[in-house]
Design a protein around this motif. Structure first.
Motif, PDB file in Angstrom:
ATOM      1  N   LEU A 228      31.200  59.800  22.238  1.00 52.76           N
ATOM      2  CA  LEU A 228      30.573  59.631  20.931  1.00 52.76           C
ATOM      3  C   LEU A 228      29.060  59.429  21.092  1.00 52.76           C
ATOM      4  O   LEU A 228      28.268  59.991  20.337  1.00 52.76           O
ATOM      5  N   ALA A 653      35.077  63.329  18.676  1.00 52.12           N
ATOM      6  CA  ALA A 653      33.754  62.691  18.690  1.00 52.12           C
ATOM      7  C   ALA A 653      32.722  63.596  18.023  1.00 52.12           C
ATOM      8  O   ALA A 653      31.816  63.125  17.330  1.00 52.12           O
ATOM      9  N   ASP A 656      33.268  63.180  14.381  1.00 53.49           N
ATOM     10  CA  ASP A 656      32.910  61.808  14.054  1.00 53.49           C
ATOM     11  C   ASP A 656      31.384  61.693  13.923  1.00 53.49           C
ATOM     12  O   ASP A 656      30.872  61.130  12.954  1.00 53.49           O
TER      13      ASP A 656
END
Ligand code: ADP
Ligand code: MG
Length: 693
Positions: A228, A653, A656
């Protein structure tokens, strides 16, 4: 800049107990850094299970076991070769503790006859008797909690024992602060993950073999955090580029129409699709930053040229930058005649362009009478100023990192940027290394290309190979001979290439030339030039020829010790002989013994010419660790994530990161603040710097 809460993690490891300057050096090599966080991210690779506590009568030799025993007697050695032995018993059976080269005094002190001790170590059977050599632990019963039931085993280096590393890791972990949660609460719950700190502590204290697996909950959480951080940084960089105002490039199509009419071929549908994507980008008032991937020979040049024409039609200038002089010249030779045909002007500017010629180009460039400038990084030197640069193409720059790209696009004021690469890059790598760019792919080569006849042969066939090569060269073919890559040193690479060159010269005389990485750019270009003109017919080379030289007459590629090359490299090398329209041959000569992966690599080369497929296989065979060879930097390496196992987490990720920036573009919310800490934790400082608190 770094948030205070992270200070303990970024303290130097020398603050820990028991770490002197010598140990710091050793650890630095092992961990790749000398901060507490480097120790904290160095996860165990194995586990010692001391929870096995059998009665000696039932104990299975070969296992690590922990037993409570009473000391029965000491047997001192009679000769210097004999060990010191101590017989102990748990009441069910005797066990002999064996010590080599240990002071009798200290043993007597630690194990007085009649005392009760807990010992832990590997149990063995010797002449039908149970024995344990140098127990890992001998402690009085009151201190039995000093023996961990499960002991992590860390990847080590000479001079650092597991016991030492355990001690350092424990101290490092004690300094890991509790950090605010940066992940979405529902998402964490859904995966059953712990918070970052708990996950890290647990990852260092595995109880079962499966705790060491990459998909273990703790490890997955940590991997996700790292991914991330990576994806968020790239997304931030992308936003930053987009925010800069760009130009609307939307030409009238006249120049492009003329060119398309003159082309001796029709564009492939892959080329058309990619062009549509580029035109759409250009038409936006935002900066364009797009990666164009296409295998060798897929026809990227014409695509780039048409996109440049769009800019020229809009009254803007365009530039194309190649990594070397020779490649710049090659582009010029392709592009300049087409420009002439349609009544616009192209010029070549490299480090070699000097004096009056250079001054003239610069002045014409500034007044706007040069439409397309082709060259090396000379294109962006301080004193080069454009009338109105609208579009920049960067060719073959797969070795550029994200921060270099940002710099480059800053130079060409407001210009749209297209980066082209012929290195097929697997999707995961595109995301982790080029996630800041839009992405287009030419996934098709023009029809009518003859496949390369790829043959895999043992090196013992060298003499026959050379004889066949001689016949070919006498009939006018040109060939490359690529010499073994010797990982340890460039020096031995060179020695091997020079030796092969001398050998071949005995057979081919002046027809053979040598080019290698240690040569000056100028000399390298000169040899390449002679090969292009046919003054040299056989070119012996180290991998310097990897980056695209176009010699259509060269249709044979010999790769010596092909088993030492990575798949991506072999593919690039083979691409060199696909330039012409004559059927090409690629001979992969291998040395023995051939490892299983090397065998598989060569097989894949024989089976397919699809660069994307090869790139995926390459990643698979390398296990994701080392990517496209460590010699090519610019690719992001992860510490906790492993692309072989955490691909899915990467895709999540990626999504996200986009969502996060959509909702909270300045990372202001509580979660946004926590995410800033995450970025610093993984040292993605450049990304955060955009947001001064
Ligand atoms: P690369 O992607 O390796 O840069 P090039 O742009 O150099 O490939 O193209 C390789 C060759 O293919 C050139 O000679 C070019 O003219 C030709 N070419 C490009 N597009 C097509 C097409 N659609 N059909 C046939 N030949 C093409
Ligand atoms: Mg090219």
């Amino acid at each position: 800049m770094r948030p205070e809460i992270l200070f303990p993690l970024f303290a130097d490891i020398s603050v820990l107990k028991g770490i002197g300057s010598k140990t710091v050096k050793l650890l630095q090599n092992l961990l790749g850094g000398s901060k507490i966080v480097d120790l904290a991210f160095h996860l165990p690779a194995g586990i010692v299970d001391r929870s096995y506590r059998p009665r000696l009568k039932d104990a299975v030799p070969g296992r690590i076991c922990t037993v409570r025993v009473k000391v029965v007697e000491h047997i001192a050695p009679k000769t210097r070769q004999q060990p010191y032995r101590v017989v102990v018993s748990d009441g069910s059976e005797d066990l002999t503790l064996v010590f080599f080269k240990v002071y009798a005094d200290s043993i007597a002190k630690n194990l007085p006859v009649g005392a009760v001790r807990i010992v832990s170590g590997k149990l063995e059977s010797f002449n039908g008797m149970l024995q344990m050599a140098h127990p890992d632990y001998i402690v009085p019963e009151a201190e039995s909690d000093k023996i961990p039931a499960f002991e992590p085993v860390y990847p080590l280096t000479a001079g650092i024992s597991n016991k030492m590393l355990n001690k350092y890791a424990e101290q490092a972990l004690a300094r890991v602060p509790a950090l605010p949660e940066w992940l979405d609460a529902a998402f964490v719950k859904q995966h059953g993950w712990d918070d970052f700190r708990t996950a890290l502590l647990k990852a260092h204290h595995p109880h079962y073999q499966q705790d060491l697996e990459p998909y273990a909950k703790e490890r997955a959480r940590l991997a996700y955090d790292e991914l991330l951080a990576n994806q968020l940084t790239l997304a931030i960089a992308r936003e930053r580029v987009k925010k800069q105002n760009g130009r609307i490039i939307r030409g009238n199509g006249l120049l492009r129409k003329k060119i398309l009419e003159k082309l001796p071929f029709a564009l492939t549908s892959a080329q058309k699709n990619v062009l549509a994507e580029i035109y759409a980008d250009q038409a936006e008032p935002l900066r364009m930053l797009r990666l164009l991937q296409g295998d060798v020979g897929s026809g990227k040049t014409i695509v780039a040229f048409l996109a440049m024409l769009n800019a020229v039609e809009s009254g803007l200038q365009a530039a194309i930058m190649a990594p070397t002089e020779i490649l710049a010249k090659q582009h010029f030779e392709t592009i300049a005649p087409m420009c002439e045909d349609i009544g616009i002007t192209a010029a070549l500017l490299t480090g070699k362009t000097k004096g009056k010629a250079r001054a003239e180009i610069l002045s014409r460039l500034a007044e706007g009478s040069i439409n397309i400038l082709i060259g090396t990084h000379a294109l962006f030197q301080e004193d080069v100023s454009y009338h109105e640069l609208g579009f920049v193409v960067v060719d073959e720059q797969h070795r550029f990192g994200v921060h270099q790209r940002l710099k480059l696009s800053e130079k060409g004021n407001k210009a749209d940027v297209l980066v082209m690469t012929a290195t097929p890059i697997p999707r995961t790598l595109v995301l982790t290394s080029y996630g800041d760019m839009e992405y287009s792919k030419i996934d098709q080569v023009p029809e009518g290309r003859k496949p390369v006849d790829t043959r895999v042969l043992p090196l013992s066939k060298l003499t026959e190979t050379v004889a066949a090569l001689k016949r070919k060269i006498e009939s006018g073919t040109r060939a490359y001979w690529v010499c073994p890559l010797v990982e340890e040193s460039e020096k031995s690479d060179l020695a091997a290439a020079e030796a092969r060159f001398e050998d071949l010269r005995k057979i081919f005389g002046n027809d053979v030339g040598l080019v290698h990485g240690k040569m000056k750019e100028k000399d390298k270009d000169a040899v390449m030039e002679r090969f292009k003109r046919g003054e040299i017919k056989l070119l012996v080379a180290t991998t310097v020829i990897e980056v695209g030289v176009n010699v259509p007459e060269a249709t044979i590629m010999v790769i010596e010790h092909a088993e030492r090359f990575g798949l991506a490299q072999l593919h690039q090398l083979r691409g060199r002989v696909k330039r012409g329209f004559e059927a090409a041959t690629c001979l992969l000569l291998y040395g023995q013994p051939l490892s299983e992966t090397a065998h598989e690599r060569l097989n894949i080369m024989k089976q397919t010419e699809d660069g994307f497929l090869i790139a995926e296989k390459d990643l698979e065979l390398r296990g994701g660790g080392e990517i496209l060879g460590t010699r090519q930097s610019g690719f992001c390496q992860f510490r906790l994530a492993d692309m072989e196992y955490h691909k899915n987490l990467l895709f999540i990720a990626n999504q996200d990161a986009k969502l996060i920036l959509n909702k909270d573009p300045n990372l202001q919310s509580p979660r946004g603040q926590a995410l800033r800490i995450l970025l610093y934790l993984f040292e993605q400082d450049d990304g955060v710097r955009t947001y001064k608190a």
